[in-house]
Design a protein around this motif. Structure first.
Motif, PDB file in Angstrom:
ATOM      1  N   VAL A  76       0.825  -1.217   0.000  1.00 29.76           N
ATOM      2  CA  VAL A  76       0.000   0.000   0.000  1.00 29.76           C
ATOM      3  C   VAL A  76       0.862   1.271   0.000  1.00 29.76           C
ATOM      4  O   VAL A  76       0.332   2.371   0.165  1.00 29.76           O
ATOM      5  CB  VAL A  76      -0.979   0.014   1.194  1.00 29.76           C
ATOM      6  CG1 VAL A  76      -1.964  -1.142   1.089  1.00 29.76           C
ATOM      7  CG2 VAL A  76      -0.242  -0.030   2.532  1.00 29.76           C
ATOM      8  N   VAL A 115      -5.160   3.108  -0.568  1.00 32.91           N
ATOM      9  CA  VAL A 115      -5.819   2.066  -1.347  1.00 32.91           C
ATOM     10  C   VAL A 115      -6.717   2.747  -2.380  1.00 32.91           C
ATOM     11  O   VAL A 115      -7.521   3.609  -2.022  1.00 32.91           O
ATOM     12  CB  VAL A 115      -6.659   1.138  -0.440  1.00 32.91           C
ATOM     13  CG1 VAL A 115      -7.480   0.159  -1.281  1.00 32.91           C
ATOM     14  CG2 VAL A 115      -5.764   0.390   0.532  1.00 32.91           C
ATOM     15  N   SER A 165      -8.318   3.118   8.253  1.00 29.38           N
ATOM     16  CA  SER A 165      -8.345   4.124   7.185  1.00 29.38           C
ATOM     17  C   SER A 165      -8.586   5.516   7.758  1.00 29.38           C
ATOM     18  O   SER A 165      -9.061   5.674   8.890  1.00 29.38           O
ATOM     19  CB  SER A 165      -9.450   3.800   6.171  1.00 29.38           C
ATOM     20  OG  SER A 165     -10.713   4.272   6.635  1.00 29.38           O
ATOM     21  N   TYR A 178     -14.228  -0.184  -0.989  1.00 25.04           N
ATOM     22  CA  TYR A 178     -12.930  -0.143  -0.297  1.00 25.04           C
ATOM     23  C   TYR A 178     -12.677  -1.471   0.409  1.00 25.04           C
ATOM     24  O   TYR A 178     -11.591  -2.054   0.303  1.00 25.04           O
ATOM     25  CB  TYR A 178     -12.917   1.006   0.708  1.00 25.04           C
ATOM     26  CG  TYR A 178     -11.810   0.918   1.736  1.00 25.04           C
ATOM     27  CD1 TYR A 178     -10.521   1.363   1.445  1.00 25.04           C
ATOM     28  CD2 TYR A 178     -12.045   0.385   3.009  1.00 25.04           C
ATOM     29  CE1 TYR A 178      -9.496   1.265   2.387  1.00 25.04           C
ATOM     30  CE2 TYR A 178     -11.040   0.290   3.953  1.00 25.04           C
ATOM     31  CZ  TYR A 178      -9.770   0.732   3.643  1.00 25.04           C
ATOM     32  OH  TYR A 178      -8.761   0.640   4.572  1.00 25.04           O
ATOM     33  N   THR A 181     -11.845  -4.215  -2.022  1.00 18.28           N
ATOM     34  CA  THR A 181     -10.500  -4.067  -2.562  1.00 18.28           C
ATOM     35  C   THR A 181      -9.455  -4.510  -1.549  1.00 18.28           C
ATOM     36  O   THR A 181      -8.481  -5.196  -1.890  1.00 18.28           O
ATOM     37  CB  THR A 181     -10.253  -2.600  -2.978  1.00 18.28           C
ATOM     38  OG1 THR A 181     -11.248  -2.212  -3.940  1.00 18.28           O
ATOM     39  CG2 THR A 181      -8.875  -2.419  -3.591  1.00 18.28           C
ATOM     40  N   LEU A 182      -9.647  -4.118  -0.295  1.00 13.43           N
ATOM     41  CA  LEU A 182      -8.722  -4.519   0.767  1.00 13.43           C
ATOM     42  C   LEU A 182      -8.753  -6.038   0.946  1.00 13.43           C
ATOM     43  O   LEU A 182      -7.705  -6.682   1.107  1.00 13.43           O
ATOM     44  CB  LEU A 182      -9.122  -3.815   2.065  1.00 13.43           C
ATOM     45  CG  LEU A 182      -8.065  -3.713   3.162  1.00 13.43           C
ATOM     46  CD1 LEU A 182      -6.850  -2.940   2.675  1.00 13.43           C
ATOM     47  CD2 LEU A 182      -8.657  -3.045   4.398  1.00 13.43           C
ATOM     48  N   LEU A 185      -6.856  -7.637  -1.788  1.00 16.70           N
ATOM     49  CA  LEU A 185      -5.412  -7.384  -1.677  1.00 16.70           C
ATOM     50  C   LEU A 185      -4.757  -8.320  -0.663  1.00 16.70           C
ATOM     51  O   LEU A 185      -3.692  -8.889  -0.939  1.00 16.70           O
ATOM     52  CB  LEU A 185      -5.164  -5.924  -1.288  1.00 16.70           C
ATOM     53  CG  LEU A 185      -3.699  -5.529  -1.078  1.00 16.70           C
ATOM     54  CD1 LEU A 185      -2.886  -5.732  -2.355  1.00 16.70           C
ATOM     55  CD2 LEU A 185      -3.600  -4.080  -0.604  1.00 16.70           C
TER      56      LEU A 185
END
Length: 474
Positions: A76, A115, A165, A178, A181-182, A185
């Motif tokens: 990140v 991110v 975050s 979000y 996506t996290l 990842l």
């Protein structure tokens, strides 16, 4: 914090959202003991003396957990702290044997980072505050105990990376994207199995509302959301509840709340503590965590190609739009599927279109991962090749795809032959049909000559109908 003006308000209020994600790290043993982290064992069979906080036991840090934190920090673009401190977070709950949780407070192992993801076709970047290592607590069990509660300490001491975050999100949709996506990842990096039902990836969402330009409102934290759909529903309900309170002249009390998926409502569980209430202080049993530059470089050298790097490669080498490239890297499995189809000779853009279109639609409707797709990357490439060489039309290609998905055949050419889907490229036969269609549709011909392009499409449709879909539209 993002300075972008919010695209829309909710009933005249700006929504402010930040997430805290608890990521269970994929180590074989716990963060401060050698006990197993395997899921599903009988209660209290995987809790050793260290996990139980028996007198005289001392924690020893798991090196593999640290390496997973380093991997995340590099992914990140964060600072991996050369020195970080473990602290005791003091609170009393039945499933916390020591009466405190070993965590990190003032100096976390991962600092900063960001991110990026898409909400629709709009790109959004969320800044990260930190990611820190800590141990998980046990679990209170309230079912099948004849009105009593039981405590299972198997999970106590399981290594977590808590990712925090900044309050950069402005809608439930942004928060859900979000989190997705996290989630993708940490699985891509191999630091977490991502199993939300087993609690490997948990979301706590901080929500507040304010009038544009005003200071932040009082936030309420929605705890332990284990589904992206529930996350979206919980945020939307909580936002409207807070606005109703404010509009009625009632204050928002800082609180921890739970979401009930059966009713779609949030409800307060307890008042929310501030960090001072936890009385953090450095853990005297653990020395500072020192991460040498050589360690970071070694971890960096062992990492897979990162999604952001792969996106750039797909844009520059394959000519994909950034949105398409991002969709092709939503998971490592999706990226591998895309690259396999491309390696089999299919045009990159066409592969991306099929993956984002028919394949995603089918996977979502059937609750499948792309690794379980009945149509392999190689079969998709063969199908695309038959569209490209004019053997079948796009409409016929969907029929072939349906047959492949349903297991009606495994070879593209055999399905085309069996279903008689091969389109005609016989210009003489097509011209004869054209003459008939033009003669029978003088009104459309006149409209096209008058500049109405839709009339042309209507004529093409008539030709396709007359040829029973077999004439090559081109």
């Amino acid at each position: 914090m993002s300075t972008k003006t919010p695209s829309k308000l909710v009933r005249g209020y700006e929504v402010v959202i930040g997430l805290e994600n608890h990521v269970q790290l994929s180590t074989q043993s716990k963060i401060f003991s050698g006990a197993s982290t395997a899921f599903g064992a009988a209660p209290n069979t995987q809790a050793c003396p260290v996990d139980l906080a028996l007198p005289g036991t001392l924690p020893v840090l798991n090196r593999a957990a640290v390496e997973r934190a380093i991997r995340f920090g590099l992914a990140v673009g964060a600072k991996v702290a050369p020195l970080s401190i473990f602290a005791r977070k003091n609170y009393f709950y039945p499933d916390l044997p020591k009466g405190y949780q070993i965590s990190q407070f003032e100096i976390p192992v991962v600092q900063g980072g960001e991110v990026s993801f898409f909400v629709g076709d709009e790109k959004k970047t969320v800044k990260l505050t930190r990611a820190h290592l800590e141990e998980d607590a046990g679990k209170s069990l309230h079912e099948d105990y004849h009105g009593q509660s039981g405590i299972d300490l198997n999970r106590a001491g399981t290594p977590l990376l808590e990712i925090v975050s900044e309050p950069d999100m402005r809608s439930g949709a942004e928060a859900a994207e979000y989190a997705k996506t996290l989630h993708a990842l940490v699985m891509w990096l191999g630091i977490c199995d991502g199993n939300m039902q087993e609690g490997s990836f948990r979301c706590d969402v901080n929500v507040s509302v304010r009038k544009p330009g005003q200071p932040y409102g009082t936030r309420r934290e929605i705890k332990n959301l284990n589904s992206f759909r529930y996350l979206l529903q919980a945020v939307d309900y909580e936002v409207n509840w807070q606005i109703d309170q404010i509009e009625d002249g009632l204050p928002i009390q800082q609180a921890t709340v739970l979401f009930n998926p059966d009713t779609g409502e949030t409800r307060a569980m307890r008042s929310k503590e501030d960090s001072a209430d936890y009385r953090y202080f450095p853990d005297p049993d653990l020395p500072p965590l020192v991460i040498a530059p050589e360690w970071v470089e070694r971890v960096k050298g062992e990492m897979p190609e990162l999604p952001a790097v792969m996106v750039q490669r797909f844009v520059e080498a394959d000519g994909l739009p950034e949105y398409d490239a991002t969709m092709m890297t939503q998971s490592l499995a999706t990226a591998r599927y895309y690259e396999a189809a491309k390696a089999a000779g299919a045009a990159p853009k066409l592969v991306a279109n099929w993956v984002m279109g028919e394949i995603s639609k089918r996977l979502n409707s059937e609750g499948l991962e792309i690794t379980a797709a009945p149509v392999s990357a190689e079969r998709l490439a063969q199908l695309i090749a038959r569209i490209a060489d004019g053997t079948i039309s796009n409409n016929s290609a969907k029929q072939v795809f349906d047959a492949l998905w349903a297991g009606e055949g495994s070879e593209v050419d055999a399905i085309i032959a069996a279903k008689d889907l091969k389109q005609s490229n016989d210009t003489g036969a097509i011209e004869a049909i054209l003459d008939e269609v033009l003669a029978a549709n003088q009104k459309s011909v006149d409209e096209y000559r008058a500049g109405k392009d839709k009339a042309f499409n209507a004529l093409v449709g008539q030709v396709m109908k007359a040829s029973k879909g077999k004439a090559n539209p081109a």
